[in-house]
Design a protein around this motif. Structure first.
Motif, mmCIF file in Angstrom:
data_model
loop_
_atom_site.group_PDB
_atom_site.id
_atom_site.type_symbol
_atom_site.label_atom_id
_atom_site.label_comp_id
_atom_site.label_asym_id
_atom_site.label_seq_id
_atom_site.Cartn_x
_atom_site.Cartn_y
_atom_site.Cartn_z
ATOM 1 N N VAL A 111 -3.600 0.376 3.857
ATOM 2 C CA VAL A 111 -4.299 -0.892 3.689
ATOM 3 C C VAL A 111 -3.297 -1.870 3.100
ATOM 4 N N ILE A 112 -3.070 -2.986 3.776
ATOM 5 C CA ILE A 112 -2.110 -3.988 3.323
ATOM 6 C C ILE A 112 -2.884 -5.269 3.035
ATOM 7 N N ASP A 113 -3.027 -5.575 1.748
ATOM 8 C CA ASP A 113 -3.809 -6.729 1.303
ATOM 9 C C ASP A 113 -2.843 -7.778 0.751
ATOM 10 N N PHE A 114 -2.735 -8.895 1.461
ATOM 11 C CA PHE A 114 -1.788 -9.939 1.083
ATOM 12 C C PHE A 114 -2.294 -10.848 -0.036
ATOM 13 N N GLY A 115 -3.463 -10.564 -0.567
ATOM 14 C CA GLY A 115 -3.975 -11.309 -1.707
ATOM 15 C C GLY A 115 -4.636 -12.616 -1.341
ATOM 16 N N THR A 116 -4.849 -13.440 -2.345
ATOM 17 C CA THR A 116 -5.575 -14.697 -2.199
ATOM 18 C C THR A 116 -4.625 -15.892 -2.314
ATOM 19 N N ARG A 117 -5.143 -17.063 -2.003
ATOM 20 C CA ARG A 117 -4.341 -18.286 -2.109
ATOM 21 C C ARG A 117 -3.983 -18.577 -3.558
ATOM 22 N N ASP A 118 -4.844 -18.173 -4.494
ATOM 23 C CA ASP A 118 -4.550 -18.394 -5.908
ATOM 24 C C ASP A 118 -3.323 -17.614 -6.365
ATOM 25 N N ASP A 119 -3.084 -16.479 -5.728
ATOM 26 C CA ASP A 119 -1.944 -15.645 -6.099
ATOM 27 C C ASP A 119 -0.690 -15.951 -5.281
ATOM 28 N N ALA A 120 -0.831 -16.760 -4.254
ATOM 29 C CA ALA A 120 0.293 -17.046 -3.359
ATOM 30 C C ALA A 120 1.316 -17.960 -4.027
ATOM 31 N N PRO A 121 2.598 -17.746 -3.730
ATOM 32 C CA PRO A 121 3.613 -18.686 -4.225
ATOM 33 C C PRO A 121 3.362 -20.074 -3.639
ATOM 34 N N GLY A 122 3.862 -21.086 -4.295
ATOM 35 C CA GLY A 122 3.647 -22.450 -3.848
ATOM 36 C C GLY A 122 4.091 -22.677 -2.416
ATOM 37 N N GLY A 123 3.217 -23.289 -1.632
ATOM 38 C CA GLY A 123 3.551 -23.628 -0.259
ATOM 39 C C GLY A 123 3.363 -22.511 0.743
ATOM 40 N N GLU A 124 2.884 -21.347 0.317
ATOM 41 C CA GLU A 124 2.705 -20.218 1.240
ATOM 42 C C GLU A 124 1.231 -19.885 1.419
ATOM 43 N N GLN A 125 0.905 -19.399 2.585
ATOM 44 C CA GLN A 125 -0.458 -19.000 2.930
ATOM 45 C C GLN A 125 -0.479 -17.492 3.176
ATOM 46 N N PRO A 126 -1.260 -16.728 2.422
ATOM 47 C CA PRO A 126 -1.251 -15.270 2.619
ATOM 48 C C PRO A 126 -1.856 -14.880 3.963
ATOM 49 N N PRO A 127 -1.219 -13.956 4.675
ATOM 50 C CA PRO A 127 -1.806 -13.443 5.923
ATOM 51 C C PRO A 127 -3.097 -12.695 5.638
ATOM 52 N N LYS A 128 -3.847 -12.430 6.671
ATOM 53 C CA LYS A 128 -5.094 -11.687 6.516
ATOM 54 C C LYS A 128 -4.810 -10.219 6.210
#
Length: 223
Positions: A111-128
């Motif tokens: 299971v690969i969970d890329f997390g939420t937008r709150d945890d994403a580095p600035g300017g990046e969008q986490p994949p599904k």
């Protein structure tokens, strides 16, 4: 007529002044330190009863068995006790339903969970979030299983997993300011401006008052 001990008042004052000097350090030592938060990929293993358990070994060392379920979660956290678990269902029979067994190899559900937008580095969008069934040699590691199903893995010089499928593009376990929910849920021991706490000031005032009373009593006895 009772005999006076002129040194007794001075001894009491000295003891109270010593306590006054020691109080700030004691109070500050008792104040809980705020743990630093870090942005990183955490590694999990599915334990008995289907619960996620924080892995005690890194993916480059751990060697799962055939039929195991493992997870990776990208998030901001301070330590393993507060780390975010992979989300969603994680059933081996479902994930590996279309991957038949082979002699000399094993299957590991990931299971690969890329997390939420709150945890994403600035300017990046986490994949599904995604799941995959990795088939590797019978003595393969978790890192090899991950590499078999997720491209663009990035590690740092200390073999810390920095990115899966190219996410995030930069950074590796860097310290961040922390989550807003953590800040809101924690009662600060010091002021917002970094000044001394109310408890510290109150304690100092109490010791000063006691010291002043002792000085007054000593002078009264001498008088």
């Amino acid at each position: 007529m009772s005999r006076r001990h002129p040194g007794r008042g001075r001894l009491t004052v000295a003891a109270l002044l010593t306590a006054l000097l020691a109080l700030p350090a004691a109070l500050l030592a008792g104040s809980p330190a705020h743990a630093a938060d870090y942005r990183y990929w955490s590694f999990w293993q599915r334990g008995e009863g289907g619960a996620w358990v924080y892995a005690t070994q890194g993916p480059s060392i751990a060697r799962p068995d055939d039929g195991d379920v493992e997870g990776f979660r990208f998030a901001v956290s301070a330590n393993s006790g507060s780390a975010e678990k992979p989300r969603g269902a994680a059933d081996f029979d479902t994930i590996c339903a279309d991957t038949p067994a082979r002699d000399g190899q094993k299957r590991v559900a990931l299971v690969i969970d890329f997390g939420t937008r709150d945890d994403a580095p600035g300017g990046e969008q986490p994949p599904k979030r995604r799941t995959a069934c990795a088939r590797v040699a019978s003595d393969g590691t978790s890192a090899e299983a991950l590499a078999a199903v997720a491209g663009q893995l990035r590690y740092n010089s200390s073999a810390l997993l920095c990115a899966i499928s190219g996410y995030p593009k930069q950074g590796c376990g860097e310290q961040v300011s922390g989550k807003k929910s953590d800040d809101a849920g924690s009662a600060r021991q010091d002021g917002d401006d970094g000044g001394p706490s109310v408890g510290l000031l109150a304690g100092i005032a109490a010791i000063v008052a006691l010291g002043a009373a002792a000085v007054w009593q000593a002078r009264r006895r001498r008088g």
